[in-house]
Design a protein around this motif. Structure first.
Motif, PDB file in Angstrom:
ATOM      1  N   ALA B 124       0.845  -1.194   0.000  1.00  0.00           N
ATOM      2  CA  ALA B 124       0.000   0.000   0.000  1.00  0.00           C
ATOM      3  C   ALA B 124       0.882   1.247   0.000  1.00  0.00           C
ATOM      4  CB  ALA B 124      -0.919  -0.009   1.215  1.00  0.00           C
ATOM      5  N   LEU B 125       1.974   1.189   0.755  1.00  0.00           N
ATOM      6  CA  LEU B 125       2.900   2.318   0.860  1.00  0.00           C
ATOM      7  C   LEU B 125       3.493   2.663  -0.515  1.00  0.00           C
ATOM      8  CD1 LEU B 125       4.441   4.207   2.922  1.00  0.00           C
ATOM      9  CD2 LEU B 125       6.246   2.493   2.897  1.00  0.00           C
ATOM     10  N   VAL B 126       3.808   1.651  -1.311  1.00  0.00           N
ATOM     11  CA  VAL B 126       4.379   1.924  -2.632  1.00  0.00           C
ATOM     12  C   VAL B 126       3.290   1.951  -3.709  1.00  0.00           C
ATOM     13  CG1 VAL B 126       6.647   0.980  -2.044  1.00  0.00           C
ATOM     14  CG2 VAL B 126       4.932  -0.507  -3.094  1.00  0.00           C
ATOM     15  N   GLU B 127       2.039   2.040  -3.268  1.00  0.00           N
ATOM     16  CA  GLU B 127       0.888   2.163  -4.163  1.00  0.00           C
ATOM     17  C   GLU B 127       0.765   1.004  -5.131  1.00  0.00           C
ATOM     18  OE1 GLU B 127       0.759   6.165  -5.762  1.00  0.00           O
ATOM     19  OE2 GLU B 127       1.403   6.918  -3.805  1.00  0.00           O
ATOM     20  N   LEU B 128       0.904  -0.191  -4.599  1.00  0.00           N
ATOM     21  CA  LEU B 128       0.741  -1.382  -5.428  1.00  0.00           C
ATOM     22  C   LEU B 128      -0.322  -2.319  -4.854  1.00  0.00           C
ATOM     23  CD1 LEU B 128       4.269  -2.489  -6.676  1.00  0.00           C
ATOM     24  CD2 LEU B 128       2.317  -1.807  -8.043  1.00  0.00           C
ATOM     25  N   THR B 173       8.956   7.864 -15.570  1.00  0.00           N
ATOM     26  CA  THR B 173       8.790   6.923 -14.454  1.00  0.00           C
ATOM     27  C   THR B 173       9.723   7.300 -13.320  1.00  0.00           C
ATOM     28  OG1 THR B 173       8.393   5.261 -16.129  1.00  0.00           O
ATOM     29  CG2 THR B 173       8.702   4.464 -13.897  1.00  0.00           C
ATOM     30  N   ARG B 174      10.941   7.669 -13.691  1.00  0.00           N
ATOM     31  CA  ARG B 174      11.941   8.022 -12.690  1.00  0.00           C
ATOM     32  C   ARG B 174      11.474   9.220 -11.856  1.00  0.00           C
ATOM     33  NH1 ARG B 174      18.264   9.415 -12.974  1.00  0.00           N
ATOM     34  NH2 ARG B 174      18.451   7.429 -13.983  1.00  0.00           N
ATOM     35  N   GLU B 175      10.932  10.251 -12.521  1.00  0.00           N
ATOM     36  CA  GLU B 175      10.477  11.430 -11.779  1.00  0.00           C
ATOM     37  C   GLU B 175       9.315  11.100 -10.851  1.00  0.00           C
ATOM     38  OE1 GLU B 175       9.858  14.927 -14.131  1.00  0.00           O
ATOM     39  OE2 GLU B 175      12.001  15.121 -14.597  1.00  0.00           O
ATOM     40  N   ARG B 176       8.416  10.230 -11.330  1.00  0.00           N
ATOM     41  CA  ARG B 176       7.292   9.855 -10.484  1.00  0.00           C
ATOM     42  C   ARG B 176       7.778   9.069  -9.266  1.00  0.00           C
ATOM     43  NH1 ARG B 176       4.299   6.857 -13.799  1.00  0.00           N
ATOM     44  NH2 ARG B 176       4.732   4.966 -12.613  1.00  0.00           N
ATOM     45  N   LEU B 177       8.718   8.139  -9.514  1.00  0.00           N
ATOM     46  CA  LEU B 177       9.234   7.332  -8.408  1.00  0.00           C
ATOM     47  C   LEU B 177      10.047   8.181  -7.430  1.00  0.00           C
ATOM     48  CD1 LEU B 177      10.109   3.920 -10.039  1.00  0.00           C
ATOM     49  CD2 LEU B 177       8.239   4.491  -8.507  1.00  0.00           C
ATOM     50  N   GLY B 183       8.002  10.705  -0.504  1.00  0.00           N
ATOM     51  CA  GLY B 183       6.826  10.476   0.342  1.00  0.00           C
ATOM     52  C   GLY B 183       7.088   9.369   1.351  1.00  0.00           C
ATOM     53  N   ILE B 184       7.667   8.279   0.864  1.00  0.00           N
ATOM     54  CA  ILE B 184       7.982   7.137   1.734  1.00  0.00           C
ATOM     55  C   ILE B 184       8.992   7.548   2.801  1.00  0.00           C
ATOM     56  CG2 ILE B 184       9.135   4.881   1.768  1.00  0.00           C
ATOM     57  CD1 ILE B 184       7.907   4.457  -1.080  1.00  0.00           C
ATOM     58  N   TRP B 185       9.982   8.318   2.372  1.00  0.00           N
ATOM     59  CA  TRP B 185      11.032   8.785   3.292  1.00  0.00           C
ATOM     60  C   TRP B 185      10.427   9.606   4.418  1.00  0.00           C
ATOM     61  CZ3 TRP B 185      13.249  14.072   3.061  1.00  0.00           C
ATOM     62  CH2 TRP B 185      14.353  14.243   3.911  1.00  0.00           C
ATOM     63  N   LEU B 227      16.841  22.978   0.206  1.00  0.00           N
ATOM     64  CA  LEU B 227      15.579  23.333  -0.457  1.00  0.00           C
ATOM     65  C   LEU B 227      14.439  22.933   0.475  1.00  0.00           C
ATOM     66  CD1 LEU B 227      16.324  21.987  -4.045  1.00  0.00           C
ATOM     67  CD2 LEU B 227      16.111  24.393  -3.393  1.00  0.00           C
ATOM     68  N   PRO B 228      13.341  23.724   0.466  1.00  0.00           N
ATOM     69  CA  PRO B 228      12.258  23.438   1.427  1.00  0.00           C
ATOM     70  C   PRO B 228      11.634  22.058   1.221  1.00  0.00           C
ATOM     71  CG  PRO B 228      11.579  25.079  -0.204  1.00  0.00           C
ATOM     72  CD  PRO B 228      13.047  24.885  -0.386  1.00  0.00           C
ATOM     73  N   GLN B 229      11.182  21.484   2.344  1.00  0.00           N
ATOM     74  CA  GLN B 229      10.457  20.216   2.330  1.00  0.00           C
ATOM     75  C   GLN B 229       8.991  20.529   2.625  1.00  0.00           C
ATOM     76  OE1 GLN B 229      11.909  17.367   1.689  1.00  0.00           O
ATOM     77  NE2 GLN B 229      14.076  17.576   2.206  1.00  0.00           N
ATOM     78  N   PRO B 230       8.035  19.755   2.208  1.00  0.00           N
ATOM     79  CA  PRO B 230       8.206  18.638   1.283  1.00  0.00           C
ATOM     80  C   PRO B 230       8.416  19.128  -0.150  1.00  0.00           C
ATOM     81  CG  PRO B 230       5.889  18.942   1.819  1.00  0.00           C
ATOM     82  CD  PRO B 230       6.647  19.947   2.618  1.00  0.00           C
ATOM     83  N   ARG B 231       9.245  18.424  -0.861  1.00  0.00           N
ATOM     84  CA  ARG B 231       9.517  18.828  -2.242  1.00  0.00           C
ATOM     85  C   ARG B 231       8.462  18.240  -3.177  1.00  0.00           C
ATOM     86  NH1 ARG B 231      15.972  17.800  -1.676  1.00  0.00           N
ATOM     87  NH2 ARG B 231      16.251  19.320  -0.008  1.00  0.00           N
ATOM     88  N   ASN B 232       8.220  18.955  -4.252  1.00  0.00           N
ATOM     89  CA  ASN B 232       7.219  18.481  -5.218  1.00  0.00           C
ATOM     90  C   ASN B 232       7.635  18.916  -6.617  1.00  0.00           C
ATOM     91  OD1 ASN B 232       6.577  21.251  -5.359  1.00  0.00           O
ATOM     92  ND2 ASN B 232       5.177  21.018  -3.622  1.00  0.00           N
ATOM     93  N   ASP B 233       6.710  18.826  -7.548  1.00  0.00           N
ATOM     94  CA  ASP B 233       7.049  19.159  -8.935  1.00  0.00           C
ATOM     95  C   ASP B 233       7.516  20.602  -9.084  1.00  0.00           C
ATOM     96  OD1 ASP B 233       6.758  16.727 -10.192  1.00  0.00           O
ATOM     97  OD2 ASP B 233       4.572  16.925 -10.284  1.00  0.00           O
ATOM     98  N   LEU B 234       7.023  21.475  -8.193  1.00  0.00           N
ATOM     99  CA  LEU B 234       7.424  22.881  -8.274  1.00  0.00           C
ATOM    100  C   LEU B 234       8.891  23.070  -7.902  1.00  0.00           C
ATOM    101  CD1 LEU B 234       4.276  24.663  -6.789  1.00  0.00           C
ATOM    102  CD2 LEU B 234       5.011  24.546  -9.187  1.00  0.00           C
ATOM    103  N   THR B 235       9.388  22.162  -7.047  1.00  0.00           N
ATOM    104  CA  THR B 235      10.793  22.253  -6.634  1.00  0.00           C
ATOM    105  C   THR B 235      11.700  22.235  -7.855  1.00  0.00           C
ATOM    106  OG1 THR B 235      10.160  20.993  -4.682  1.00  0.00           O
ATOM    107  CG2 THR B 235      12.524  21.244  -5.090  1.00  0.00           C
ATOM    108  N   ARG B 236      11.311  21.418  -8.824  1.00  0.00           N
ATOM    109  CA  ARG B 236      12.129  21.263 -10.031  1.00  0.00           C
ATOM    110  C   ARG B 236      12.184  22.554 -10.859  1.00  0.00           C
ATOM    111  NH1 ARG B 236      12.802  15.498 -10.477  1.00  0.00           N
ATOM    112  NH2 ARG B 236      10.893  14.436  -9.902  1.00  0.00           N
TER     113      ARG B 236
END
Lengths: 248, 269
Positions: B124-128, B173-177, B183-185, B227-236
């Motif tokens: 569930a944690l890794v969305e599978l 895939t890499r960016e999504r992972l 998130g897991i961290w 860089l601020p946490q939590p990071r997301n797509d905007l961080t990039r």
């Protein structure tokens, strides 16, 4: 199936048109007639030979598995045993058939089983050993990261990894075991077996009967192979040979 | 205790002997604080994977000391203090997804019901969720790697070692992972050591980037990425993110040019 029927028809026609002698190549219809006439006897000899083949495969297979497991498990055993096994493999095993007759009794089916056992030993042993040792190095590192015991690595990685190799070898050996049994029978022994049946019928120029026995031998061999294939499908459904991708 | 999960002092790794010996790693001093996300980056052959394997006691140092969780790396491995994810997922074909995740739990003799429960939670944690009964070969490369992550975290290790885990995956895939991993961290608080050769990936993920040079592998610089946490797509798309990427790139190039200079000097002699 259509091809098979076509070949039979062509065979029938060629034999009649060119007037080929019956003792050279009987017509399929003659073989079929011989098959019907000697049906009970053919079934008996076929069964007796199959028992020899299966028995030999079991003896040779179990010995090969034990040898391969010991070799893979203990490196010292591997160094000591493997060269001997490889040297032994270059011996033409069928030449031992009269010796086996002498050792185990010419009338004892065990003498034929032993020829088969020696014949199938090497392919099964070497394939099992390959499966046990050709393990992805990263898998071993993964197990190491879990501080897994050698025993756990064996049970959870090496043995499952070896199963497809073992089945491949046993499938090949199924055919080999029937060849071994019949050839061993040619060297003498109990009468009601395929090898002796073929020799006797051929000696009396009843070639259609000999051919009928060959048909039985082929059918037994194919059936044996298919049974092992079926076992494989059930035992290792995850293997590539049995994979069905799910629809999603 | 200063709260360091990994502590390396004057670590050295030499492969081979005599004239053929190669200095894979030299004079490595490194401390990885609890809860950090540390990336090791450098040119190929800089020994970053070797460094990771040293922490995991999958190979032994030829000099210096390595402590993991306050004990020797060897002891830490025997105590199953870390989980590891390789570049290839290394899932066993003969096990279903959930049984693959359960593998490390079987080593710890945890009973079947607890194992199954734990595997479900990790998937569930890794969305599978829903893929429990499938076989690895029925999954895409990205999904397989997520199973490998679930397996590595199933026994809640204090430390997660990752050796170019997304190196074989396509960019999307890499960016999504990467996002999922962050998130897991955050959820698990696991300390992560992450080997990569991608500068943007290192900067995006890490709280700290360790820049290495090749032959012998040395640490040239340790860059704190605040860089601020939590990071997301905007961080990039953040300017400071680009600044960090540039800084890491310059440090890497600096290491290379210093080496070229050294080689030129050696050739002239």
């Amino acid at each position: 199936m259509l091809v098979f029927v076509g070949v039979l028809v062509l065979w029938e026609i060629v034999v009649s048109v060119f007037g080929i002698q019956q003792f050279l190549l009987p017509r399929p219809s003659a073989i079929a007639a011989a098959f019907a006439e000697r049906f009970d006897e053919l079934i008996t000899v076929g069964r007796n030979t199959l028992v020899e083949a299966v028995g030999g495969l079991l003896i040779g297979g179990v010995a090969a598995l034990a040898f391969a497991f010991a070799t893979a498990r203990w490196a010292t055993a591997s160094r000591a045993l493997l060269p001997i096994a490889i040297a032994a493999n270059s011996v033409p095993i069928i030449a031992f058939a009269p010796i086996m007759n002498n050792w185990f009794g010419i009338l004892n089916p065990l003498s034929k089983m032993m020829v088969v056992a020696v014949l199938v030993f090497f392919p099964i042993m070497i394939n099992t050993l390959r499966g046990l040792t050709l393990v992805d190095q990263t898998s071993l590192e993964l197990m190491r990261s879990y501080a897994a015991s050698e025993r756990a690595v064996f049970a959870k990685v090496r043995v499952p990894n070896a199963l497809p190799y073992i089945f491949t070898a046993v499938k090949v050996s199924a055919t080999l075991s029937l060849i071994g049994a019949i050839v061993a029978e040619y060297f003498g022994g109990a009468q009601s077996v395929l090898g002796q049946f073929i020799i006797t019928e051929a000696a009396f120029f009843r070639f259609a009967n000999a051919w009928a026995a060959i048909v039985v031998a082929s059918a037994v061999s194919v059936a044996f192979f298919l049974i092992i294939l079926a076992i494989e499908r059930v035992a290792i459904p995850w293997h590539a040979s049995a994979r069905t991708r799910d629809a999603s | 205790m200063t709260g360091a999960v990994v502590r390396m002092r004057a670590v050295q790794k030499v492969f081979g002997g005599g004239a053929d010996q190669t200095h894979a790693l030299d004079a490595i001093d490194l401390e990885i604080p609890k809860g950090a996300f540390v990336s090791l980056i450098g040119p190929s052959g800089c020994g970053k994977s070797t460094l990771l394997r040293l922490i995991g006691d999958l190979t032994q140092a030829t000099g210096g000391t390595i402590e993991v969780n306050g004990k020797s790396a060897h002891r830490a491995r025997l105590d199953r203090d870390y989980g590891i994810v390789f570049q290839s997922p290394v899932l066993f074909d003969w096990r279903t997804v959930e049984r693959n995740v359960e593998l490390p739990l079987e080593m710890s003799a945890i009973d079947r019901r607890a194992r199954a429960e734990r595997a479900r939670a990790m998937l569930a944690l890794v969305e599978l969720s829903g893929s429990e009964k499938r076989y690895p070969w029925q999954l895409s490369g990205g999904m397989q790697q997520r199973v490998a992550i679930a397996r590595a975290l199933s026994f809640e290790p204090a430390l997660l070692l990752m050796d170019e885990p997304f190196g074989a995956l396509d960019e999307m895939t890499r960016e999504r992972l990467n996002l999922e991993l962050l998130g897991i961290w955050r959820k698990t608080g696991t300390t992560i050591v992450f080997v990569t050769h991608s500068i943007p990936e290192a900067v995006f993920l890490s709280t700290r980037v360790v820049v290495m040079s090749a032959r012998p592998g040395r640490i040239i610089d340790v860059i704190e990425v605040d860089l601020p946490q939590p990071r997301n797509d905007l961080t990039r798309e953040d300017e400071r993110y680009f600044a960090f990427v540039t800084r890491v790139r310059e440090r890497l190039r600096g290491g290379d040019s210093a080496q070229v200079a050294a080689k030129t000097r050696a050739a002239a002699m």
